[in-house]
Design a protein around this motif. Structure first.
Motif, PDB file in Angstrom:
ATOM      1  N   GLN A 184       0.821  -1.067  -0.001  1.00 48.83           N
ATOM      2  CA  GLN A 184       0.199  -0.025  -0.181  1.00 48.83           C
ATOM      3  C   GLN A 184       0.561   1.216  -0.170  1.00 48.83           C
ATOM      4  O   GLN A 184       0.545   2.232  -0.743  1.00 48.83           O
ATOM      5  N   VAL A 185       1.907   1.482   0.868  1.00 46.81           N
ATOM      6  CA  VAL A 185       2.693   2.751   0.900  1.00 46.81           C
ATOM      7  C   VAL A 185       3.790   2.745  -0.102  1.00 46.81           C
ATOM      8  O   VAL A 185       4.331   3.728   0.107  1.00 46.81           O
ATOM      9  N   GLY A 186       4.246   1.606  -0.333  1.00 44.84           N
ATOM     10  CA  GLY A 186       5.615   1.679  -1.215  1.00 44.84           C
ATOM     11  C   GLY A 186       6.848   1.548  -0.352  1.00 44.84           C
ATOM     12  O   GLY A 186       6.815   1.278   0.881  1.00 44.84           O
ATOM     13  N   PRO A 187       7.995   1.560  -1.208  1.00 50.32           N
ATOM     14  CA  PRO A 187       9.122   1.341  -0.684  1.00 50.32           C
ATOM     15  C   PRO A 187       9.911   2.571   0.235  1.00 50.32           C
ATOM     16  O   PRO A 187      10.730   2.101   1.122  1.00 50.32           O
ATOM     17  N   ASP A 188       9.241   3.426   0.377  1.00 50.95           N
ATOM     18  CA  ASP A 188       9.971   4.715   0.894  1.00 50.95           C
ATOM     19  C   ASP A 188       9.423   4.993   2.251  1.00 50.95           C
ATOM     20  O   ASP A 188       9.832   6.133   3.080  1.00 50.95           O
ATOM     21  N   ILE A 189       8.259   4.485   2.667  1.00 57.18           N
ATOM     22  CA  ILE A 189       7.632   4.898   4.014  1.00 57.18           C
ATOM     23  C   ILE A 189       8.105   3.554   4.707  1.00 57.18           C
ATOM     24  O   ILE A 189       8.253   2.346   4.717  1.00 57.18           O
ATOM     25  N   GLY A 190       8.581   4.024   6.362  1.00 59.14           N
ATOM     26  CA  GLY A 190       9.008   3.209   7.026  1.00 59.14           C
ATOM     27  C   GLY A 190       7.912   2.657   7.814  1.00 59.14           C
ATOM     28  O   GLY A 190       6.629   2.984   8.064  1.00 59.14           O
ATOM     29  N   ILE A 191       7.848   1.130   8.153  1.00 58.00           N
ATOM     30  CA  ILE A 191       6.948   0.370   8.964  1.00 58.00           C
ATOM     31  C   ILE A 191       7.382  -0.354   9.820  1.00 58.00           C
ATOM     32  O   ILE A 191       8.536  -1.011   9.973  1.00 58.00           O
ATOM     33  N   MET A 192       6.970  -0.204  11.225  1.00 55.44           N
ATOM     34  CA  MET A 192       7.588  -0.850  12.423  1.00 55.44           C
ATOM     35  C   MET A 192       6.158  -1.711  12.916  1.00 55.44           C
ATOM     36  O   MET A 192       5.131  -1.062  12.882  1.00 55.44           O
ATOM     37  N   VAL A 193       6.366  -2.711  13.522  1.00 53.77           N
ATOM     38  CA  VAL A 193       5.183  -3.487  13.979  1.00 53.77           C
ATOM     39  C   VAL A 193       5.293  -3.634  15.523  1.00 53.77           C
ATOM     40  O   VAL A 193       6.557  -4.168  16.067  1.00 53.77           O
ATOM     41  N   ASP A 194       4.195  -3.079  16.244  1.00 52.83           N
ATOM     42  CA  ASP A 194       4.320  -3.349  17.793  1.00 52.83           C
ATOM     43  C   ASP A 194       3.488  -4.689  18.264  1.00 52.83           C
ATOM     44  O   ASP A 194       2.371  -4.688  17.982  1.00 52.83           O
ATOM     45  N   ILE A 195       3.980  -5.680  18.789  1.00 53.13           N
ATOM     46  CA  ILE A 195       3.526  -6.820  19.480  1.00 53.13           C
ATOM     47  C   ILE A 195       2.888  -6.442  20.545  1.00 53.13           C
ATOM     48  O   ILE A 195       2.145  -7.536  21.164  1.00 53.13           O
ATOM     49  N   ASN A 196       3.438  -5.532  21.456  1.00 54.81           N
ATOM     50  CA  ASN A 196       3.011  -5.194  22.663  1.00 54.81           C
ATOM     51  C   ASN A 196       3.026  -6.630  23.686  1.00 54.81           C
ATOM     52  O   ASN A 196       1.855  -6.717  24.515  1.00 54.81           O
ATOM     53  N   GLN A 197       4.110  -7.110  23.707  1.00 58.58           N
ATOM     54  CA  GLN A 197       4.259  -8.251  24.617  1.00 58.58           C
ATOM     55  C   GLN A 197       3.309  -9.472  24.359  1.00 58.58           C
ATOM     56  O   GLN A 197       3.115 -10.319  24.986  1.00 58.58           O
ATOM     57  N   GLY A 198       2.867  -9.584  23.132  1.00 62.55           N
ATOM     58  CA  GLY A 198       1.541 -10.486  22.965  1.00 62.55           C
ATOM     59  C   GLY A 198       1.719 -11.861  22.686  1.00 62.55           C
ATOM     60  O   GLY A 198       1.026 -12.784  22.875  1.00 62.55           O
ATOM     61  N   TYR A 199       3.346 -12.206  22.432  1.00 59.68           N
ATOM     62  CA  TYR A 199       3.620 -13.540  21.932  1.00 59.68           C
ATOM     63  C   TYR A 199       4.459 -14.307  22.855  1.00 59.68           C
ATOM     64  O   TYR A 199       5.431 -13.725  23.658  1.00 59.68           O
ATOM     65  N   THR A 200       4.554 -15.722  22.999  1.00 55.13           N
ATOM     66  CA  THR A 200       5.893 -16.517  23.083  1.00 55.13           C
ATOM     67  C   THR A 200       6.925 -16.118  22.163  1.00 55.13           C
ATOM     68  O   THR A 200       6.618 -15.497  21.216  1.00 55.13           O
ATOM     69  N   ALA A 201       8.256 -16.426  22.456  1.00 46.96           N
ATOM     70  CA  ALA A 201       9.232 -16.172  21.677  1.00 46.96           C
ATOM     71  C   ALA A 201       8.951 -17.159  20.393  1.00 46.96           C
ATOM     72  O   ALA A 201       9.252 -16.574  19.231  1.00 46.96           O
ATOM     73  N   ALA A 202       8.479 -18.385  20.318  1.00 45.12           N
ATOM     74  CA  ALA A 202       8.356 -19.064  19.294  1.00 45.12           C
ATOM     75  C   ALA A 202       7.316 -18.596  18.149  1.00 45.12           C
ATOM     76  O   ALA A 202       7.427 -18.422  17.117  1.00 45.12           O
ATOM     77  N   ALA A 203       6.132 -17.884  18.918  1.00 46.84           N
ATOM     78  CA  ALA A 203       4.952 -17.235  17.954  1.00 46.84           C
ATOM     79  C   ALA A 203       5.632 -16.136  17.540  1.00 46.84           C
ATOM     80  O   ALA A 203       5.470 -15.566  16.316  1.00 46.84           O
ATOM     81  N   ALA A 204       6.647 -15.444  18.227  1.00 48.16           N
ATOM     82  CA  ALA A 204       6.965 -13.999  17.756  1.00 48.16           C
ATOM     83  C   ALA A 204       7.966 -14.453  16.576  1.00 48.16           C
ATOM     84  O   ALA A 204       7.839 -13.483  15.649  1.00 48.16           O
ATOM     85  N   ILE A 205       8.671 -15.293  16.633  1.00 52.49           N
ATOM     86  CA  ILE A 205       9.547 -15.766  15.677  1.00 52.49           C
ATOM     87  C   ILE A 205       8.859 -15.990  14.479  1.00 52.49           C
ATOM     88  O   ILE A 205       9.342 -15.612  13.224  1.00 52.49           O
ATOM     89  N   ARG A 206       7.855 -16.799  14.510  1.00 54.69           N
ATOM     90  CA  ARG A 206       6.971 -17.248  13.317  1.00 54.69           C
ATOM     91  C   ARG A 206       6.589 -15.937  12.715  1.00 54.69           C
ATOM     92  O   ARG A 206       6.452 -15.753  11.401  1.00 54.69           O
ATOM     93  N   ALA A 207       5.833 -15.053  13.678  1.00 54.65           N
ATOM     94  CA  ALA A 207       5.268 -13.765  13.055  1.00 54.65           C
ATOM     95  C   ALA A 207       6.292 -12.882  12.233  1.00 54.65           C
ATOM     96  O   ALA A 207       6.241 -12.495  11.016  1.00 54.65           O
ATOM     97  N   ALA A 208       7.606 -12.720  12.876  1.00 57.38           N
ATOM     98  CA  ALA A 208       8.470 -12.178  12.178  1.00 57.38           C
ATOM     99  C   ALA A 208       9.036 -12.852  10.961  1.00 57.38           C
ATOM    100  O   ALA A 208       9.337 -12.036   9.747  1.00 57.38           O
ATOM    101  N   ARG A 209       9.013 -14.018  10.692  1.00 57.22           N
ATOM    102  CA  ARG A 209       9.100 -14.643   9.292  1.00 57.22           C
ATOM    103  C   ARG A 209       8.091 -14.315   8.226  1.00 57.22           C
ATOM    104  O   ARG A 209       8.424 -14.222   7.073  1.00 57.22           O
ATOM    105  N   PHE A 210       6.864 -14.338   8.807  1.00 51.40           N
ATOM    106  CA  PHE A 210       5.930 -14.214   7.940  1.00 51.40           C
ATOM    107  C   PHE A 210       5.753 -12.527   7.291  1.00 51.40           C
ATOM    108  O   PHE A 210       5.143 -12.127   6.496  1.00 51.40           O
TER     109      PHE A 210
END
Length: 381
Positions: A184-210
């Motif tokens: 949607q925003v193209g290559p020049d807009i910065g995107i960061m994602v805040d998970i707000n402590q919501g995952y175990t480490a394994a789930a967070a790693i899966r999310a990062a890969r997706f």
């Protein structure tokens, strides 16, 4: 000049629609602001984050007597005496109480000299700070990310060049959301994602890969703040910078995380970590590890203006974004308390101007708070 009065204002406002993050659903927002007044008619404002009622009680019971009758110019000595008084609770409401007072004392001390807080801390190295839109926020089911495309378009129309949506619903859904935003925003807009402590480490790693195709600047708080082994596992496995620290209340807590090799980006919150004094201790630690540091901001205009002053003096770090760190966080949730001094506007280059007037640059009167006051108190000589 001496301190004669400390006033506390508990504030609250409802949200028109429940929204939040992977950890909390917000139906209302609460805050504690304190006003410290002197015998010369000056007022300084501070804010306690996350635990407003407990922080207010601690100020009244333990901290007010340490600063009443004293000069606000001695903010360093006051910080030491307050920290020495807190006993066992060194990362919770007591530090939030100290944070509120320290922020207000710096505001007052700078006003005494007729300079900005940034000048009081040695001088600004920038008069503008790159701002990112903190949002969109998760909605209730069935589709928690349903408003993201529309709201991000709004942020871009307001000149933001970076956005931080909330994630943590489910790893595969996070990937769909983040990758769609990148398209949607193209290559020049910065995107960061805040998970707000919501995952175990394994789930967070899966999310990062997706989310890898989204080319994120960072993933924030992927696991619980006490989970140092989880942060270690995530930092080793993820191909993106790890950010965090808003829930940590002391330099010692940050020391433990950095010694464990967890954070790539430090995000202390001035209203939680000890105000300007606590933040500067953590900044020295960040410099020792050669890591970028920037304020986490999710509160009222008081913390927002304090964070602008703090951001003005931090040394720049290149983090692969379109601008050098530090960035400043701009809460995009409905928040009238952020706009007590007017709506901060972002320039066409995505920047916020740092106020150069006396103190934190916030001219605030108690009467402005009246629509949201649920309780108030005063401690005085």
């Amino acid at each position: 000049m001496k301190i004669i009065d400390i006033r506390g204002f508990n504030l609250s406002f409802p949200l028109a629609e429940p929204m939040g993050n992977a950890l909390n659903v917000f139906r209302k927002r609460d805050a504690l602001l304190i006003q410290i007044r002197t015998d010369r008619g000056l007022s300084g404002w501070g804010e306690a984050g996350n635990s407003p009622h407990a922080a207010g009680a601690f100020i009244r019971a333990r901290l007010a007597g340490l600063i009443l009758g004293k000069s606000p110019a001695e903010y360093g000595r006051h910080f030491q005496s307050m920290c020495a008084s807190i006993g066992y609770d060194r990362r919770g409401a007591s530090m939030m109480a100290i944070s509120a007072i320290d922020i207000a004392l710096h505001d007052l001390a700078a006003q005494m000299h007729g300079i900005s807080v940034a000048a009081l801390m040695g001088g600004a190295v920038r008069n503008e700070v790159f701002a990112y839109a903190s949002g969109p926020f998760v909605r209730m089911q069935p589709d928690p990310y349903r408003e993201y495309q529309r709201e991000v378009d709004q942020y871009l129309s307001l000149n933001f060049k970076a956005v931080k949506p909330r994630g943590g619903v489910e790893p595969r859904a996070d990937g769909i959301m983040a990758n769609a935003l990148r398209k949607q925003v193209g290559p020049d807009i910065g995107i960061m994602v805040d998970i707000n402590q919501g995952y175990t480490a394994a789930a967070a790693i899966r999310a990062a890969r997706f989310m890898e195709e989204a080319d994120l600047l960072w993933i924030e708080e992927p696991v619980q703040p006490e989970d140092i082994p989880g942060y270690q596992s995530f930092a080793r496995a993820a191909r993106v910078a790890t950010a965090g620290g808003e829930a940590l209340g002391s330099v010692r807590a940050f020391r433990d995380f950095l010694a464990a090799g967890t954070f790539d980006i430090l995000q202390p919150d001035l209203s939680i970590c000890g105000g300007y004094s606590g933040f500067r201790q953590i900044w020295a630690l960040a410099q020792a590890y050669d890591l970028p540091i920037m304020p986490h901001v999710f509160g009222t205009a008081v913390n927002f203006h304090a964070s602008l002053q703090m951001s003005a003096v931090l040394d720049p770090r290149r983090g692969g974004a379109c601008a050098a760190y530090p960035f400043v966080e701009y809460d995009m949730m409905h928040n009238p308390l952020l706009r007590l001094a007017g709506t901060p506007s972002v320039t066409r280059h995505g920047m916020l101007t740092v106020p150069e007037g006396p103190g934190a640059g916030l001219d605030l009167q108690p009467e402005q708070l009246e629509p949201w006051i649920t309780d108030s108190w005063s401690e005085h000589l």
